[in-house]
Design an enzyme around this catalytic site. Structure first.
Site, PDB file in Angstrom:
ATOM      1  N   PRO A 198     -14.928 -12.933 -33.380  1.00 13.61           N
ATOM      2  CA  PRO A 198     -15.733 -13.979 -33.997  1.00 13.61           C
ATOM      3  C   PRO A 198     -14.864 -14.643 -35.060  1.00 13.61           C
ATOM      4  CG  PRO A 198     -16.927 -11.904 -33.985  1.00 13.61           C
ATOM      5  CD  PRO A 198     -15.517 -11.608 -33.545  1.00 13.61           C
ATOM      6  N   ARG A 226     -19.168  -3.904 -27.750  1.00 13.74           N
ATOM      7  CA  ARG A 226     -17.800  -3.543 -27.395  1.00 13.74           C
ATOM      8  C   ARG A 226     -17.187  -2.526 -28.346  1.00 13.74           C
ATOM      9  NH1 ARG A 226     -13.990  -8.093 -25.207  1.00 13.74           N
ATOM     10  NH2 ARG A 226     -15.163  -9.831 -26.035  1.00 13.74           N
ATOM     11  N   LYS A 276     -12.217 -14.154 -42.116  1.00  8.90           N
ATOM     12  CA  LYS A 276     -13.140 -13.450 -41.236  1.00  8.90           C
ATOM     13  C   LYS A 276     -13.542 -12.095 -41.796  1.00  8.90           C
ATOM     14  CE  LYS A 276     -10.085 -14.162 -38.027  1.00  8.90           C
ATOM     15  NZ  LYS A 276      -9.397 -13.981 -36.740  1.00  8.90           N
TER      16      LYS A 276
END
Ligand SMILES: [Zn+2]
Length: 556
Positions: free
Chosen positions: A265, A396, A322
């Site tokens: 992401p 995941r 992030k």
């Protein structure tokens, strides 16, 4: 070339380069070089294992190369890159497919190519009795430990009434759990298969990606375990490769074409998760913590996060690039609590449940996990006194939860950096501009998709050495990064960029119509316009290992 020169050269070459330049002979020479200083008895045993494997697989091909090349690379990788000095492990590596592919030959005491029925792979899988007999032969010839290791990495005959890929994955996970050394062999085998995928084409490529992709988190988990007998740096190296394999598999399976995001992401997605926590989770007293997932919560032991967080509240949610972290309250109302670092990994989301059961989500766009959710996909959970909860939902299993993360390793946030700062940070050195954009210690928040989008918007070739960027190029790139970030935040994620849908074979540039090309820059899968971003392009496709593999500089 003199023999010594060739040997020295081979010792420094990446294995795929040896394969393409010198073929089997080069790999055999490199193997001989790697074991030259080992004890005489060990060397003899490994040489016998190689001879045996070469005879058994003499008629097998792996795509266009002799099968023994694969076995040699698996063994050399374990010695040279994993730093393992253990002849039995190397023998097992060389023989790792012998029982699966040629059980009957081995059991019959043969091993000559004349006995093989032709072809390799699953269609030759013998019955269970053949496999047991073959393992007994290996035990007699090479010792019980070698046979045991080969047994663990050998797939049993498939049950007809069940999905083969599922059986394969189950078998790998079960077998490796109890045998740490077998994990080492499987990691090298898997790496070789993952690299091999780029040389495969057509429907088979999709089939293999489908088979291997779900195995990545399983293998990553096993490799990261404390009892896996590898150095920490080697484990990190393998985990980084698994990351890249996951990305490659996702690309092969066309996740991008289906509108899903690829890779981590990116900043806009992480910002939605941060905002969600800031809006809905602050000030709620923590009464329970599920930190049982030791992989996501590494290096903490189970209960450590629970002990550190129970009784506190989250008081602020921050993000740089992030990386996201929360401040927590002190227990007695005076001192501050620990910092809770949250990394969403490849596809994680934050799910916050209100006291009345209303659920809100932020992070990676939903969609890839539309199937019924499993409870264990909540990898980390805070239970609040009001009956609600906060969970890291991560199918995941590549997210991370860390107490007191090291935030000093992050550069300024990409959405806040000034033109002058950006120019200085982006143009120093000689690295490829895309690799620099991805370096979170320089500028935090640009991931793989945003980097491709910004470089395409600015018409900058991704492999341009940053020293060759002119001031006007750097400034154009700065404006592109800013506008790409703003647009992604407004539209709901990095996957909404203009060129993202064209990151697939056969696509054309949405601006000029020229063909889009694919290659590896800074160790990451990269797409660019063949006309507008043509200069400094690396060789398309499999140039992966020739580029310095830029380690992903995440914070955790
Ligand atoms: Zn174009």
């Amino acid at each position: 070339m003199e023999g010594d020169d060739r040997e020295r050269l081979l010792a420094t070459m990446p294995l795929h380069a040896i394969t393409s330049t010198y073929g089997e002979a080069g790999l055999r020479d490199r193997f001989a070089f790697e074991i030259a200083s080992w004890a005489e008895a060990d060397r003899r045993r490994m040489q016998r294992a190689l001879d045996r494997a070469a005879r058994l697989h003499a008629d097998d091909r792996r795509d266009r190369e002799p099968y023994v090349n694969h076995l040699l690379r698996v063994a050399i990788r374990i010695i040279s890159y994993y730093g393992v000095h253990d002849a039995e492990v190397i023998c097992a590596a060389l023989l790792h497919d012998a029982v699966e592919d040629h059980a009957a030959d081995l059991a019959a005491g043969g091993g000559g190519a004349d006995l093989a029925a032709g072809g390799g792979g699953a269609e030759l899988t013998g019955g269970r009795a053949d496999q047991q007999a073959a393992l007994a032969v290996l035990a007699a010839e090479f010792g019980p430990r070698v046979a045991e290791l080969v047994g663990v990495v050998t797939n049993p005959p498939y049950a007809r009434d069940r999905d083969e890929d599922e059986q394969y994955r189950e078998h790998v996970a079960d077998g490796l759990r109890d045998n740490p050394w077998a994990r080492v062999i499987k990691a090298s085998d898997f790496t070789d298969n993952g690299v091999g995928l780029i040389h495969t084409t057509g429907p088979r490529l999709h089939r293999l990606a489908g088979k291997y992709a779900p195995l990545v988190p399983v293998l990553a988990d096993l490799i990261a375990r404390p009892d896996t007998p590898l150095d920490a740096a080697v484990k990190e190296h393998i985990l980084a490769q698994l990351d890249r394999a996951a990305e490659r598999f996702a690309a092969v399976r066309g996740d991008a074409a289906r509108g899903r995001s690829l890779g981590m992401p990116e900043l806009p997605e992480v910002e939605t998760a941060r905002r969600l926590i800031a809006d809905l989770a602050l000030g709620r007293r923590i009464t329970g913590v599920d930190d049982a997932d030791t992989f996501v919560c590494r290096p903490h032991s189970p209960g450590e996060l629970r002990a550190a967080l129970t009784g506190r509240t989250l008081t602020a949610a921050h993000r740089r690039g992030k990386t996201m972290w929360c401040e927590t309250s002190g227990l007695d109302g005076s001192d501050l609590g620990p910092i809770l670092g949250i990394h969403l990994g490849m596809s994680g989301r934050i799910v916050v449940t209100a006291p009345d059961g209303w659920v809100a989500e932020g992070g990676d766009p939903p969609g890839r996990d539309a199937e019924p959710r499993k409870a264990e996909w909540d990898r980390f959970t805070l239970e609040f006194a009001d009956g609600g909860r906060l969970a890291l939902f991560d199918k995941r299993r590549l997210g991370r939860i860390v107490l007191n993360p090291d935030l000093d390793r992050l550069g300024p946030d990409a959405a806040e950096v000034t033109t002058a700062e950006f120019r200085a940070l982006i143009t120093t050195g000689t690295i490829a501009v895309k690799a620099r954009l991805l370096d979170q210690s320089k500028i935090a928040g640009v991931g793989n998709l945003l980097a491709d989008e910004a470089l395409w918007q600015a018409k900058v070739p991704p492999a341009t050495p940053v020293s060759r960027l002119q001031r006007k190029d750097a400034d154009r790139l700065y404006r592109a990064v800013r506008s790409v970030l703003a647009s992604a935040a407004a539209k709901g994620g990095a996957h909404t960029g203009d060129v993202i849908a064209a990151r697939r074979p056969g696509a054309s540039c949405p601006r000029c119509g020229a063909e889009m090309v694919h290659g590896t820059v800074g160790g990451r899968s990269t797409w660019w316009c063949s006309r507008e971003q043509a200069a400094w392009s690396p060789a398309p496709a499999d140039s992966a290992s020739r580029q310095p593999a830029a380690r992903r500089k995440g914070i955790f």
